[in-house]
Scaffold this motif. Structure first.
Motif, short mmCIF file in Angstrom:
data_model
loop_
_atom_site.label_atom_id
_atom_site.label_comp_id
_atom_site.label_asym_id
_atom_site.label_seq_id
_atom_site.Cartn_x
_atom_site.Cartn_y
_atom_site.Cartn_z
N VAL A 1 1.72 1.77 -30.60
CA VAL A 1 1.52 3.34 -29.90
C VAL A 1 1.67 2.88 -28.32
CG1 VAL A 1 -0.34 4.92 -29.23
CG2 VAL A 1 -0.04 4.40 -31.74
N GLY A 2 1.25 1.74 -27.97
CA GLY A 2 1.13 1.36 -26.59
C GLY A 2 2.76 0.95 -26.28
N VAL A 3 3.35 0.28 -27.02
CA VAL A 3 4.79 0.09 -26.79
C VAL A 3 5.61 1.81 -26.83
CG1 VAL A 3 7.04 -0.75 -27.85
CG2 VAL A 3 4.80 -2.09 -27.73
N ALA A 4 5.08 2.35 -27.64
CA ALA A 4 5.79 3.93 -27.72
C ALA A 4 5.74 4.57 -26.62
CB ALA A 4 5.50 4.62 -29.03
N LEU A 5 4.20 4.33 -26.06
CA LEU A 5 3.94 5.33 -24.92
C LEU A 5 4.85 4.53 -23.63
CD1 LEU A 5 0.06 5.47 -24.96
CD2 LEU A 5 1.95 7.41 -25.41
N GLY A 6 4.93 3.33 -23.51
CA GLY A 6 5.85 2.61 -22.76
C GLY A 6 7.13 3.23 -22.69
N GLY A 7 7.61 3.21 -23.92
CA GLY A 7 9.11 3.86 -23.94
C GLY A 7 9.04 5.19 -23.44
N VAL A 8 8.14 5.94 -24.02
CA VAL A 8 8.38 7.47 -23.54
C VAL A 8 8.21 7.62 -22.22
CG1 VAL A 8 6.83 9.64 -23.71
CG2 VAL A 8 7.16 8.26 -25.71
N LEU B 1 10.83 9.55 -19.67
CA LEU B 1 10.37 10.73 -18.81
C LEU B 1 10.67 10.39 -17.30
CD1 LEU B 1 6.94 12.09 -20.66
CD2 LEU B 1 9.49 12.84 -20.70
N THR B 2 10.40 9.02 -16.61
CA THR B 2 10.87 8.94 -15.48
C THR B 2 11.97 8.31 -15.11
OG1 THR B 2 10.00 6.55 -15.83
CG2 THR B 2 8.14 8.13 -15.00
N THR C 1 13.46 1.39 -9.82
CA THR C 1 12.43 0.22 -10.05
C THR C 1 11.04 0.77 -10.50
OG1 THR C 1 13.36 -1.06 -8.24
CG2 THR C 1 11.17 -1.63 -9.00
N LEU C 2 10.72 2.06 -9.77
CA LEU C 2 9.49 2.86 -10.24
C LEU C 2 9.41 3.03 -11.54
CD1 LEU C 2 6.70 3.53 -9.07
CD2 LEU C 2 7.98 5.85 -8.48
N GLN C 3 10.44 3.47 -11.89
CA GLN C 3 10.50 3.89 -13.58
C GLN C 3 10.27 2.54 -14.61
OE1 GLN C 3 14.57 4.43 -14.97
NE2 GLN C 3 13.94 5.15 -16.84
N LEU C 4 10.81 1.68 -14.17
CA LEU C 4 10.33 0.18 -15.10
C LEU C 4 8.91 0.09 -14.89
CD1 LEU C 4 11.20 -1.95 -16.82
CD2 LEU C 4 11.96 -3.28 -14.87
N LEU C 5 8.40 -0.01 -13.57
CA LEU C 5 6.96 -0.43 -13.31
C LEU C 5 5.93 0.60 -14.04
CD1 LEU C 5 7.01 -1.28 -9.57
CD2 LEU C 5 7.06 -2.75 -11.45
N LEU C 6 6.20 1.93 -14.00
CA LEU C 6 5.44 2.78 -14.47
C LEU C 6 5.48 2.80 -16.24
CD1 LEU C 6 6.22 6.13 -12.50
CD2 LEU C 6 3.96 4.81 -12.58
N ALA C 7 6.53 2.35 -16.71
CA ALA C 7 6.81 2.09 -18.01
C ALA C 7 6.05 0.83 -18.52
CB ALA C 7 8.14 1.82 -18.55
N VAL C 8 6.00 -0.36 -17.62
CA VAL C 8 5.33 -1.40 -17.99
C VAL C 8 3.94 -0.94 -18.10
CG1 VAL C 8 4.75 -3.61 -17.20
CG2 VAL C 8 7.15 -2.92 -17.46
N LEU C 9 3.47 -0.40 -16.96
CA LEU C 9 2.06 -0.21 -16.51
C LEU C 9 1.22 0.64 -17.70
CD1 LEU C 9 -0.46 -0.29 -14.62
CD2 LEU C 9 0.32 1.81 -13.79
N VAL C 10 1.81 1.78 -17.82
CA VAL C 10 1.59 2.65 -18.85
C VAL C 10 1.52 1.70 -20.40
CG1 VAL C 10 1.75 4.65 -20.34
CG2 VAL C 10 1.95 4.54 -17.72
N GLY C 11 2.60 1.35 -20.98
CA GLY C 11 2.87 0.77 -22.09
C GLY C 11 1.94 -0.48 -22.00
N GLY C 12 1.90 -1.13 -21.22
CA GLY C 12 1.27 -2.57 -21.35
C GLY C 12 -0.31 -2.28 -21.23
N SER C 13 -1.00 -1.36 -20.55
CA SER C 13 -2.09 -1.00 -20.42
C SER C 13 -2.67 -0.50 -22.02
CB SER C 13 -2.62 0.09 -19.55
OG SER C 13 -2.39 -0.40 -18.14
#
Length: 294
Positions: free
Chosen positions: A203-210, A214-215, A220-232
């Motif tokens: 689910v975490g990986v999926a949230l990172g993908g979503v 969406l961003t 670069t901010l797009q990747l950082l947000l994806a890693v932050l949300v998905g990684g968390s």
């Protein structure tokens, strides 16, 4: 008991452990603190080693030395916070309100046996990794089998240390004996909780993908947000699995040694478990029902 029956029992253990965590969310503090501390240490250790270059210049001794230190500290940190979780969970099972401060104090009282266990685990872990590193399929297979047996034998080491404060030999003998008494339920609980943790991680990986989709367009901010949300979310899933495992393990251990069904597990059929039923476990552990940090 067949595989599916064990998994069914295991999912029942996981579901009831989840109820315990929902009723007492502060229990999640222990695996969270342990996980964050362990990750910080590993990043610091290996980051320093790579920056100073020993792993690149002489990967053999440097790597295994680093692995030993990593296993030692990581095992101690994880075991320390697991010990606090186990102590707090027993307070819940006795109808009390868990205290973070009191549970940590209980774990600190067991720091020496926890350190001894961590040293032994680090030595074994390093040896297993050394065998696995050999370019030999037989060696890798033997290392895998030994790692599995080691994990089974030491499954209840932390509860044994918390509740019994045993000798070095005793912690392994009692852990192995408890697993033998509860092997069906223990295997089912481990398998089911691992599945739950894996699904939560997905689910975490999926949230990172979503988040990445969406961003779109943010660079670069797009990747950082994806890693932050998905990684968390990924880490929360793994840590939740550790919390569920700690609660379920405590429930199994207490029944096997005290012959009473813990609160929240009263409708579970523990009647087939072994154990001596003496109730000796936990005789010398301080209660952790203080309310200092409620």
């Amino acid at each position: 008991m067949g595989l599916f029956k064990r998994l069914k029992v295991g999912f029942g253990m996981a579901r009831r452990s989840g109820r315990v965590l929902r009723a007492h969310p502060k229990l999640f503090v222990f695996p969270l603190a342990g996980g964050v501390s362990g990750i910080a240490f590993i990043l610091t250790l290996f980051g320093s080693l790579f920056l100073t270059g020993p792993l690149l210049q002489d990967p053999g001794p440097a790597l295994f030395g680093a692995l030993f230190v990593a296993y030692l500290v990581e095992t101690f940190v994880a075991s320390f916070f697991t010990a606090a979780l186990v102590a707090a969970t027993r307070t819940v099972f006795r109808g009390g309100e868990p205290s973070i401060r009191a549970a940590m104090a209980t774990a600190w009282q067991r720091k020496l046996p926890l350190l001894v266990w961590s040293v032994v685990a680090a030595v074994v872990g390093t040896l297993i990794k050394a065998v696995e590193s050999q370019d030999n399929i037989v060696a890798e297979l033997l290392a895998g089998l030994f790692a599995l047996a080691w994990g089974v034998m030491t499954y209840f080491v932390v509860p044994v240390i918390v509740f019994r404060n045993p000798s070095v030999r005793g912690m392994f003998e009692e852990s192995a004996g408890t697993f033998k008494d509860t092997w069906g339920e223990s295997l089912g609980a481990m398998g089911a909780i691992d599945i739950v943790a894996f699904l939560l991680a997905l689910v975490g990986v999926a949230l990172g993908g979503v988040t990445y989709v969406l961003t779109a367009g943010l660079g670069t901010l797009q990747l950082l947000l994806a890693v932050l949300v998905g990684g968390s979310a990924f880490l929360v899933g793994l840590l939740l699995g550790k919390a569920l495992n700690g609660v379920a393990k405590t429930a199994l251990y207490l029944y096997a040694t005290e012959r009473t069904s813990p609160e929240y597990f009263g409708d579970m059929d523990f009647s087939r478990l072994g154990g001596d039923g003496t109730g000796a476990a936990g005789a010398d552990i301080p209660e952790t029902s203080g309310r200092a940090d409620r």
